[in-house]
Design a protein around this motif. Structure first.
Motif, PDB file in Angstrom:
ATOM      1  N   TRP A 264       0.837  -1.208   0.000  1.00  0.00           N
ATOM      2  CA  TRP A 264       0.000   0.000   0.000  1.00  0.00           C
ATOM      3  C   TRP A 264       0.872   1.258   0.000  1.00  0.00           C
ATOM      4  CZ3 TRP A 264       0.725   3.505   3.828  1.00  0.00           C
ATOM      5  CH2 TRP A 264       1.315   3.045   5.019  1.00  0.00           C
ATOM      6  N   SER A 265       2.064   1.164   0.584  1.00  0.00           N
ATOM      7  CA  SER A 265       2.943   2.332   0.669  1.00  0.00           C
ATOM      8  C   SER A 265       3.568   2.690  -0.683  1.00  0.00           C
ATOM      9  CB  SER A 265       4.043   2.083   1.695  1.00  0.00           C
ATOM     10  OG  SER A 265       4.828   0.966   1.319  1.00  0.00           O
ATOM     11  N   ASP A 266       3.364   1.853  -1.697  1.00  0.00           N
ATOM     12  CA  ASP A 266       3.899   2.169  -3.030  1.00  0.00           C
ATOM     13  C   ASP A 266       3.008   3.146  -3.787  1.00  0.00           C
ATOM     14  OD1 ASP A 266       4.952  -1.263  -3.312  1.00  0.00           O
ATOM     15  OD2 ASP A 266       6.168   0.503  -2.801  1.00  0.00           O
ATOM     16  N   ALA A 267       1.860   3.473  -3.239  1.00  0.00           N
ATOM     17  CA  ALA A 267       0.984   4.453  -3.879  1.00  0.00           C
ATOM     18  C   ALA A 267       1.694   5.805  -3.915  1.00  0.00           C
ATOM     19  CB  ALA A 267      -0.327   4.573  -3.114  1.00  0.00           C
ATOM     20  N   ALA A 268       1.918   6.314  -5.101  1.00  0.00           N
ATOM     21  CA  ALA A 268       2.701   7.540  -5.285  1.00  0.00           C
ATOM     22  C   ALA A 268       2.719   7.871  -6.773  1.00  0.00           C
ATOM     23  CB  ALA A 268       4.137   7.350  -4.783  1.00  0.00           C
ATOM     24  N   GLU A 269       3.476   8.907  -7.112  1.00  0.00           N
ATOM     25  CA  GLU A 269       3.680   9.232  -8.518  1.00  0.00           C
ATOM     26  C   GLU A 269       5.112   8.850  -8.898  1.00  0.00           C
ATOM     27  OE1 GLU A 269       2.210  12.992  -9.732  1.00  0.00           O
ATOM     28  OE2 GLU A 269       2.155  12.288 -11.805  1.00  0.00           O
ATOM     29  N   TYR A 270       5.241   8.262 -10.077  1.00  0.00           N
ATOM     30  CA  TYR A 270       6.523   7.748 -10.517  1.00  0.00           C
ATOM     31  C   TYR A 270       6.948   8.477 -11.800  1.00  0.00           C
ATOM     32  CZ  TYR A 270       5.840   4.077  -7.109  1.00  0.00           C
ATOM     33  OH  TYR A 270       5.660   3.400  -5.929  1.00  0.00           O
ATOM     34  N   PHE A 271       8.192   8.907 -11.799  1.00  0.00           N
ATOM     35  CA  PHE A 271       8.725   9.644 -12.934  1.00  0.00           C
ATOM     36  C   PHE A 271       9.943   8.943 -13.509  1.00  0.00           C
ATOM     37  CE2 PHE A 271       6.199  13.438 -12.754  1.00  0.00           C
ATOM     38  CZ  PHE A 271       5.845  13.560 -11.422  1.00  0.00           C
ATOM     39  N   CYS A 272       9.941   8.805 -14.816  1.00  0.00           N
ATOM     40  CA  CYS A 272      11.094   8.344 -15.552  1.00  0.00           C
ATOM     41  C   CYS A 272      11.859   9.583 -16.023  1.00  0.00           C
ATOM     42  CB  CYS A 272      10.629   7.523 -16.750  1.00  0.00           C
ATOM     43  SG  CYS A 272      11.932   6.895 -17.812  1.00  0.00           S
ATOM     44  N   ALA A 273      13.173   9.524 -15.984  1.00  0.00           N
ATOM     45  CA  ALA A 273      13.975  10.669 -16.406  1.00  0.00           C
ATOM     46  C   ALA A 273      15.173  10.182 -17.211  1.00  0.00           C
ATOM     47  CB  ALA A 273      14.446  11.484 -15.203  1.00  0.00           C
ATOM     48  N   VAL A 274      15.595  11.029 -18.131  1.00  0.00           N
ATOM     49  CA  VAL A 274      16.711  10.702 -19.017  1.00  0.00           C
ATOM     50  C   VAL A 274      17.710  11.860 -19.016  1.00  0.00           C
ATOM     51  CG1 VAL A 274      17.380  10.184 -21.391  1.00  0.00           C
ATOM     52  CG2 VAL A 274      15.216   9.325 -20.497  1.00  0.00           C
ATOM     53  N   ALA A 275      18.976  11.527 -19.056  1.00  0.00           N
ATOM     54  CA  ALA A 275      20.039  12.522 -19.204  1.00  0.00           C
ATOM     55  C   ALA A 275      20.989  12.030 -20.287  1.00  0.00           C
ATOM     56  CB  ALA A 275      20.784  12.729 -17.892  1.00  0.00           C
ATOM     57  N   THR A 276      21.592  12.956 -20.998  1.00  0.00           N
ATOM     58  CA  THR A 276      22.588  12.590 -21.987  1.00  0.00           C
ATOM     59  C   THR A 276      23.781  13.529 -21.882  1.00  0.00           C
ATOM     60  OG1 THR A 276      21.686  14.020 -23.724  1.00  0.00           O
ATOM     61  CG2 THR A 276      20.827  11.772 -23.600  1.00  0.00           C
ATOM     62  N   ARG A 277      24.916  13.047 -22.365  1.00  0.00           N
ATOM     63  CA  ARG A 277      26.126  13.869 -22.330  1.00  0.00           C
ATOM     64  C   ARG A 277      25.939  15.111 -23.193  1.00  0.00           C
ATOM     65  NH1 ARG A 277      31.232  14.153 -24.937  1.00  0.00           N
ATOM     66  NH2 ARG A 277      32.908  14.606 -23.470  1.00  0.00           N
ATOM     67  N   SER A 278      25.229  14.955 -24.304  1.00  0.00           N
ATOM     68  CA  SER A 278      25.048  16.094 -25.209  1.00  0.00           C
ATOM     69  C   SER A 278      24.199  17.186 -24.570  1.00  0.00           C
ATOM     70  CB  SER A 278      24.416  15.634 -26.523  1.00  0.00           C
ATOM     71  OG  SER A 278      23.145  15.060 -26.286  1.00  0.00           O
ATOM     72  N   ASN A 279      23.363  16.819 -23.601  1.00  0.00           N
ATOM     73  CA  ASN A 279      22.567  17.798 -22.861  1.00  0.00           C
ATOM     74  C   ASN A 279      23.232  18.171 -21.547  1.00  0.00           C
ATOM     75  OD1 ASN A 279      20.559  18.230 -24.668  1.00  0.00           O
ATOM     76  ND2 ASN A 279      19.056  16.904 -23.692  1.00  0.00           N
ATOM     77  N   ASP A 280      24.516  17.838 -21.446  1.00  0.00           N
ATOM     78  CA  ASP A 280      25.275  18.137 -20.238  1.00  0.00           C
ATOM     79  C   ASP A 280      24.620  17.547 -19.005  1.00  0.00           C
ATOM     80  OD1 ASP A 280      26.823  21.057 -18.663  1.00  0.00           O
ATOM     81  OD2 ASP A 280      27.592  19.057 -19.090  1.00  0.00           O
ATOM     82  N   TYR A 281      24.016  16.397 -19.206  1.00  0.00           N
ATOM     83  CA  TYR A 281      23.482  15.578 -18.130  1.00  0.00           C
ATOM     84  C   TYR A 281      22.297  16.187 -17.388  1.00  0.00           C
ATOM     85  CZ  TYR A 281      28.033  13.509 -19.013  1.00  0.00           C
ATOM     86  OH  TYR A 281      29.130  12.964 -19.624  1.00  0.00           O
TER      87      TYR A 281
ATOM     88  N   LEU B 174      18.480  16.584 -16.428  1.00  0.00           N
ATOM     89  CA  LEU B 174      17.416  15.583 -16.431  1.00  0.00           C
ATOM     90  C   LEU B 174      16.203  16.074 -17.210  1.00  0.00           C
ATOM     91  CD1 LEU B 174      17.587  14.503 -12.677  1.00  0.00           C
ATOM     92  CD2 LEU B 174      18.220  13.102 -14.642  1.00  0.00           C
ATOM     93  N   SER B 175      15.680  15.201 -18.068  1.00  0.00           N
ATOM     94  CA  SER B 175      14.411  15.447 -18.741  1.00  0.00           C
ATOM     95  C   SER B 175      13.433  14.395 -18.246  1.00  0.00           C
ATOM     96  CB  SER B 175      14.567  15.344 -20.258  1.00  0.00           C
ATOM     97  OG  SER B 175      15.421  16.359 -20.741  1.00  0.00           O
ATOM     98  N   PHE B 176      12.299  14.835 -17.742  1.00  0.00           N
ATOM     99  CA  PHE B 176      11.345  13.951 -17.095  1.00  0.00           C
ATOM    100  C   PHE B 176      10.147  13.663 -17.989  1.00  0.00           C
ATOM    101  CE2 PHE B 176      12.721  13.653 -12.670  1.00  0.00           C
ATOM    102  CZ  PHE B 176      13.639  14.677 -12.580  1.00  0.00           C
ATOM    103  N   GLY B 177       9.592  12.458 -17.788  1.00  0.00           N
ATOM    104  CA  GLY B 177       8.285  12.184 -18.340  1.00  0.00           C
ATOM    105  C   GLY B 177       7.207  12.870 -17.512  1.00  0.00           C
ATOM    106  N   ALA B 178       5.970  12.734 -17.940  1.00  0.00           N
ATOM    107  CA  ALA B 178       4.857  13.408 -17.268  1.00  0.00           C
ATOM    108  C   ALA B 178       4.419  12.692 -16.000  1.00  0.00           C
ATOM    109  CB  ALA B 178       3.677  13.548 -18.215  1.00  0.00           C
ATOM    110  N   GLY B 179       4.919  11.478 -15.812  1.00  0.00           N
ATOM    111  CA  GLY B 179       4.621  10.762 -14.588  1.00  0.00           C
ATOM    112  C   GLY B 179       3.466   9.775 -14.718  1.00  0.00           C
ATOM    113  N   THR B 180       3.490   8.757 -13.859  1.00  0.00           N
ATOM    114  CA  THR B 180       2.398   7.789 -13.731  1.00  0.00           C
ATOM    115  C   THR B 180       1.987   7.741 -12.273  1.00  0.00           C
ATOM    116  OG1 THR B 180       3.187   6.408 -15.557  1.00  0.00           O
ATOM    117  CG2 THR B 180       1.697   5.383 -13.962  1.00  0.00           C
ATOM    118  N   THR B 181       0.711   7.960 -12.039  1.00  0.00           N
ATOM    119  CA  THR B 181       0.187   7.878 -10.676  1.00  0.00           C
ATOM    120  C   THR B 181      -0.247   6.441 -10.396  1.00  0.00           C
ATOM    121  OG1 THR B 181      -0.608  10.153 -10.777  1.00  0.00           O
ATOM    122  CG2 THR B 181      -1.549   8.734  -9.077  1.00  0.00           C
TER     123      THR B 181
END
Lengths: 115, 114
Positions: free
Chosen positions: B83-100, B102-109
Motif C-alpha cells: 500500500w505504501s507504493d501508492a505515489a507518482e513515478y517519474f522516468c527521467a533521461v540525461a545525456t552527455r550532449s545535454n550536459d546531463y 534531467l528530462s522527465f516524463g509526465a509521470g504515472t500515478t
C-alpha cells in the motif's frame, strides 16, 4: 547529512510580485539545478549553477534568474509573477566529479502559489 | 525531438499484485536513465538508475528496471506492491550532449487498492 534543504516550504504571492527561493545542496555537492513542477506534470529544468555561474538554462523567460554563493547554496528569483508560475519548485544537487553523469539528489521543494 | 514518454497516466493495482510502469525515450545519444518516486507534496526520491553494464538494475523498495536499447525503453517493475507504493513515478533521461540535465516524463500515478 541533512541532504538538500529548501526554504520556504510554502508561500503565497500576488501577481506582479517578486519571490526568492533558497536551496542548500547536499554536503559534498557543488552543482545546483532548479526545476519547476506544475500540477500534474513532470519537473521541467530551469537552470543549473556551478562555480557561481549559470551553466545551462532551460526554456524559461528572463524573469527567472538565479545565484549561487561561495558555499554552493543557491537562490531562484522570479520577477513579475504570473498565475502560471504557481508550481512546486525543486532544487537538485550533484557533485561535479568530472566523470560525467552522477545521481541528483532533490529537496522537498517549495510550493509557490500566485494569486 | 528529444522526449521521455510515460504512456500510462494512472495505474490501479491490488496490494500484492505485480506492477509495471512503462517509459520510452527518444534520444540519439547514449541515455542515462532514472526512475524517481514522489509522494504527495514531497520531493523526488531516486528508486534506481542505469548508466551502463547489466541492463537489469535493482533499486530500493524492491523495484527493478530493465533497459532495452532496441525498444528505447526503461520499464519499472515490482513483483508485489505494498500500500505504501501508492505515489507518482517519474522516468527521467540525461545525456552527455545535454550536459546531463534531467528530462522527465509526465509521470504515472499509482493507486494501490486493498
Amino acid at each position: 547529512d541533512a541532504g538538500v534543504t529548501q526554504s520556504p516550504t510554502h508561500l503565497i504571492k500576488t501577481r506582479g510580485q517578486q519571490v526568492t527561493l533558497r536551496c542548500s545542496p547536499k554536503s559534498g555537492h557543488d552543482t545546483v539545478s532548479w526545476y519547476q513542477q506544475a500540477l500534474g506534470q513532470g519537473p521541467q529544468f530551469i537552470f543549473q549553477y556551478y562555480e557561481e555561474e549559470e551553466r545551462q538554462r532551460g526554456n524559461f523567460p528572463d524573469r527567472f534568474s538565479g545565484h549561487q554563493f561561495p558555499n554552493y547554496s543557491s537562490e531562484l528569483n522570479v520577477n513579475a509573477l504570473l498565475l502560471g508560475d504557481s508550481a512546486l519548485y525543486l532544487c537538485a544537487s550533484t557533485p561535479r566529479t568530472g566523470a560525467g553523469i552522477t545521481e541528483a539528489f532533490f529537496g522537498q521543494g517549495t510550493r509557490l502559489t500566485v494569486v | 525531438a528529444q522526449s521521455v514518454t510515460q504512456p500510462d497516466i494512472h495505474i490501479t493495482v491490488s496490494e500484492g499484485a505485480s506492477l509495471e510502469l512503462r517509459c520510452n525515450y527518444s534520444y540519439g545519444a547514449t541515455p542515462y536513465l532514472f526512475w524517481y518516486v514522489q509522494s504527495p507534496g514531497q520531493g523526488l526520491q531516486l528508486l534506481l538508475k542505469y548508466f551502463s553494464g547489466d541492463t537489469l538494475v535493482q533499486g530500493i523498495k524492491g523495484f527493478e528496471a530493465e533497459f532495452k536499447r532496441s525498444q528505447s525503453s526503461f520499464n519499472l517493475r515490482k513483483p508485489s506492491v505494498h500500500w505504501s507504493d501508492a505515489a507518482e513515478y517519474f522516468c527521467a533521461v540525461a545525456t552527455r550532449s545535454n550536459d546531463y540535465k534531467l528530462s522527465f516524463g509526465a509521470g504515472t500515478t499509482v493507486t494501490v487498492r486493498a
